[in-house]
Design an enzyme around this catalytic site. Structure first.
Site, PDB file in Angstrom:
ATOM      1  NE  ARG A  56      23.410  11.230  19.072  1.00 23.87           N
ATOM      2  CZ  ARG A  56      22.944  10.061  18.676  1.00 23.87           C
ATOM      3  NH1 ARG A  56      23.520   8.943  19.058  1.00 23.87           N
ATOM      4  NH2 ARG A  56      21.888  10.006  17.888  1.00 23.87           N
ATOM      5  CG  HIS A  82      32.068   4.985  10.082  1.00 21.73           C
ATOM      6  ND1 HIS A  82      31.807   3.751  10.627  1.00 21.73           N
ATOM      7  CD2 HIS A  82      31.605   5.893  10.971  1.00 21.73           C
ATOM      8  CE1 HIS A  82      31.205   3.913  11.797  1.00 21.73           C
ATOM      9  NE2 HIS A  82      31.064   5.199  12.023  1.00 21.73           N
ATOM     10  CB  THR A 118       6.906 -18.543 -15.206  1.00 20.63           C
ATOM     11  OG1 THR A 118       5.759 -19.275 -15.648  1.00 20.63           O
ATOM     12  CG2 THR A 118       8.159 -19.157 -15.801  1.00 20.63           C
ATOM     13  N   GLY A 149      29.715   1.290  16.626  1.00 20.37           N
ATOM     14  CA  GLY A 149      28.538   0.837  17.350  1.00 20.37           C
ATOM     15  C   GLY A 149      28.081   1.896  18.329  1.00 20.37           C
ATOM     16  CE  LYS A 206       5.030 -21.167 -18.701  1.00 17.96           C
ATOM     17  NZ  LYS A 206       5.118 -22.251 -17.738  1.00 17.96           N
ATOM     18  CB  ILE A 256      -0.946   0.002   1.220  1.00 15.45           C
ATOM     19  CG1 ILE A 256      -1.998  -1.105   1.027  1.00 15.45           C
ATOM     20  CG2 ILE A 256      -1.623   1.363   1.403  1.00 15.45           C
ATOM     21  CD1 ILE A 256      -2.940  -1.274   2.188  1.00 15.45           C
ATOM     22  CD  GLU A 257       5.482   1.051   3.334  1.00 11.96           C
ATOM     23  OE1 GLU A 257       5.186   1.677   4.356  1.00 11.96           O
ATOM     24  OE2 GLU A 257       6.479   0.312   3.232  1.00 11.96           O
ATOM     25  CB  CYS A 301      33.428   4.890  14.620  1.00  7.52           C
ATOM     26  SG  CYS A 301      32.435   6.323  15.058  1.00  7.52           S
ATOM     27  CG  LEU A 302      32.269   1.627  20.067  1.00  6.25           C
ATOM     28  CD1 LEU A 302      32.045   2.697  21.108  1.00  6.25           C
ATOM     29  CD2 LEU A 302      31.108   0.636  20.071  1.00  6.25           C
ATOM     30  CD  GLU A 357      32.870   1.632   7.890  1.00  6.73           C
ATOM     31  OE1 GLU A 357      34.042   2.021   8.092  1.00  6.73           O
ATOM     32  OE2 GLU A 357      31.989   1.622   8.779  1.00  6.73           O
TER      33      GLU A 357
HETATM   34  N1  GLN Z   1      28.822   5.529  19.763  1.00  6.22           N
HETATM   35  C1  GLN Z   1      29.976   6.261  19.387  1.00  6.22           C
HETATM   36  C2  GLN Z   1      29.662   7.738  19.178  1.00  6.22           C
HETATM   37  O1  GLN Z   1      28.536   8.108  19.004  1.00  6.22           O
HETATM   38  C3  GLN Z   1      30.604   5.670  18.138  1.00  6.22           C
HETATM   39  C4  GLN Z   1      29.722   5.761  16.936  1.00  6.22           C
HETATM   40  C5  GLN Z   1      30.132   4.841  15.850  1.00  6.22           C
HETATM   41  O2  GLN Z   1      30.886   3.916  16.054  1.00  6.22           O
HETATM   42  N2  GLN Z   1      29.578   5.050  14.674  1.00  6.22           N
HETATM   43  O3  GLN Z   1      30.565   8.546  19.161  1.00  6.22           O
END
Ligand code: GLN
Length: 539
Positions: free
Chosen positions: A472, A515, A188, A353, A223, A148-149, A380-381, A517
């Site tokens: 953050r 990051h 099919t 994370g 087909k 629907i959406e 990051c983390l 990646e």
């Molecule tokens: N949680 C951590 C922060 O906010 C690392 C964030 C992350 O790994 N993307 O700074």
């Protein structure tokens, strides 16, 4: 040249790989010399996927201009080898919020605001914006025909297709052709029903891409062509492949470019896929093999690390190595299990994370690598963890922690900064009130690399690089001197923020706040990740 549009819809089931199919077509068209871009329309109501749990939605991909987008954008960038932007992904939530904002401003001059024409008008204008200046725009509609959406999006592309005319719009429908074991047959009928549903809403597909476990063969393709009303050369099969990077090659071998060119009057198209082909051979059958530990708390949900697992494949292709991942659940890593869980790995990766869960296990992993001289990449983390572990174990600051894990922490080696400069150069003040949605440091920022550092070496001796962020919290400069005096060097900085840390005495110990990646591509692996894989291979 007027922009031509290829609309990609999905039928029968979700998760058939529409994003990969769209990215593969884009790659072929680009290799044939066309200016191509790609757009993902997501029918869900969230304004962006930034606030969705990775358990619900997989990875949140971050563009250079700081948009939190659907993970398909990551595939698009990795295949196309180009930076996309916030123009390349929008959701129902985004569409409604701008229509409502305009309504409140009085822009609609007293009209009743309706799905048709106002919502569809907004969708069409956003599609056109993304196609601006391109030869071809590929538009992928998220979800499955019959949702629907998704209806306003399908109605919009139907209208736009009519407006553009025959040679400027093409509809591709991706479906499943299931194999029924008991009958020993490919079926099919689901595809026929799905095409029927699409026709009912006024869209006649020009091409079918059929996902299946087995090759369809000419007879079944014919087909499907007859029963669904598409040309015989416009039924393309997409069989399960060992690598997603084989998909464009398989499409090309089936003559997809001629079929597209026939519909859109593009003349003769020849894709140069030779370099791609060589890389794919090394992805599928590489000469070497290593295993690295991937430490995180979402090990059951590999989709939430999509860009990173792909980046490792890219680095593997560049080094002719199969990078096997040993998924290590950080909640199971303890002082007495770390060695047995990690010792058979050539290197250890702690990825990004949020939140406290699993953090102590990550700390154990960081300690293990530091004390055993095992290659480490902390993202990051993963960088924040490495600094906290170092502060606790080497500097003896036993209460060292992150304000994320403990708000009133007395030794915030990782702290919440309250202002920062965003990707557009504007100063952002963090609100603290709502911790969700739009309060993160997002997107590409330049980072100065210390001369001679491991970071700089990874990037070929560069002193200025640009990578993307989504976080953050930050490393606290108050601890910098003590960290450096004890052997943890700060090797990357951006506007006074700490972006990278490393232990020069160590074989390869690198933590990055960004990051890496997100910028890795098959043809251009990310240098930090490639450096890490090379160090693991050397070991
Ligand atoms: N949680 C951590 C922060 O906010 C690392 C964030 C992350 O790994 N993307 O700074």
């Amino acid at each position: 040249m007027q922009t031509k549009y290829i609309f990609v819809t999905g039928g029968v089931l979700s998760s058939l790989g529409k994003g990969i199919a769209a990215a593969s077509i884009a790659t072929l068209l680009k290799s044939a010399g066309l200016k191509v871009s790609i757009l993902k329309c997501d029918p869900y109501i969230n304004v962006d996927p930034g606030t969705m749990s990775p358990l619900e939605h997989g990875e949140v991909f971050v563009t250079d201009d700081g948009a939190e987008t659907d993970l398909d954008l990551g595939h698009y960038e990795r295949f196309l080898g180009e930076n996309l932007s916030q123009l390349n992904n929008f959701t129902t939530g985004r569409v409604y919020s701008s229509v409502i904002e305009k309504e409140r401003r009085g822009d609609y001059l007293g009209k009743t605001i309706q799905v048709i024409p106002h919502i569809t008008g907004e969708i069409i204008s956003r599609i056109k914006d993304a196609g601006e200046g391109k030869d071809i725009l590929i538009v992928e509609i998220g979800g499955t025909v019959g949702d629907i959406e998704g209806l306003p999006f399908l109605e919009s592309i139907r209208m736009l297709g009519g407006e553009l005319g025959h040679e400027n719009a093409m509809f591709i429908h991706l479906t499943l052709v299931p194999y029924i074991k008991a009958a020993g047959e490919l079926k099919t009928k689901p595809t026929q029903h799905s095409v029927g549903e699409l026709r009912r809403i006024g869209i006649i597909p020009d091409m079918l891409i059929c996902r299946s476990e087995q090759s369809l063969g000419r007879e079944l393709k014919d087909k499907l062509a007859a029963s669904c009303g598409v040309a015989k050369n416009c039924v393309i099969e997409s069989c399960d492949q060992p690598s997603i990077y084989q998909v464009p090659l398989s499409f090309e071998a089936q003559g997809i470019l001629d079929a597209i060119s026939g519909k859109l009057a593009l003349g003769e198209l020849r894709a140069d896929m030779s370099e791609w082909n060589e890389l794919v051979k090394r992805v599928v059958a590489p000469a070497h093999e290593i295993t690295i530990a991937f430490v995180g708390k979402y090990t059951d949900l590999k989709e939430s690390y999509k860009s990173l697992t792909e980046a490792l494949i890219h680095a593997g292709a560049a080094t002719d190595t199969r990078v096997n991942l040993k998924w290590v659940d950080s909640e199971k890593l303890e002082p007495n299990t770390a060695e047995s869980m990690l010792k058979d790995c050539a290197g250890i990766l702690v990825a990004g994370g949020f939140g406290l869960r699993g953090v102590s296990g990550m700390m154990e992993a960081a300690k293990y690598v530091r004390t055993t001289n095992t290659p480490y990449l902390g993202i990051c983390l993963g960088m924040q963890i490495a600094l906290i572990e170092f502060a606790r174990s080497v500097l003896g600051i036993k209460d060292a922690s992150s304000a994320e894990f403990d708000k009133s922490c007395s030794e915030p080696v990782i702290y919440l900064i309250d202002s920062f400069i965003d990707a557009s150069g504007a100063k952002q003040i963090r609100t603290h009130v709502s911790p969700l949605g739009g309060t993160m440091r997002l997107g590409g920022y330049e980072c100065h690399c210390a001369p001679g550092s491991l970071l700089s070496k990874c990037y070929g001796g560069a002193n200025l690089i640009k990578e993307r962020h989504r976080h953050r919290y930050e490393a606290n400069p108050l601890y910098r001197e003590r960290l450096e005096n004890a052997g943890m060097k700060i090797s990357g900085e951006s506007d006074g923020l700490i972006e990278a840390a490393e232990i020069p005495e160590h074989k390869f110990f690198l933590g990055v706040q960004f990051h890496p990646e997100f910028t890795s591509r098959l043809k251009e692996p990310n240098p930090a990740i490639l450096g890490f894989i090379k160090a693991c291979c050397a070991r």
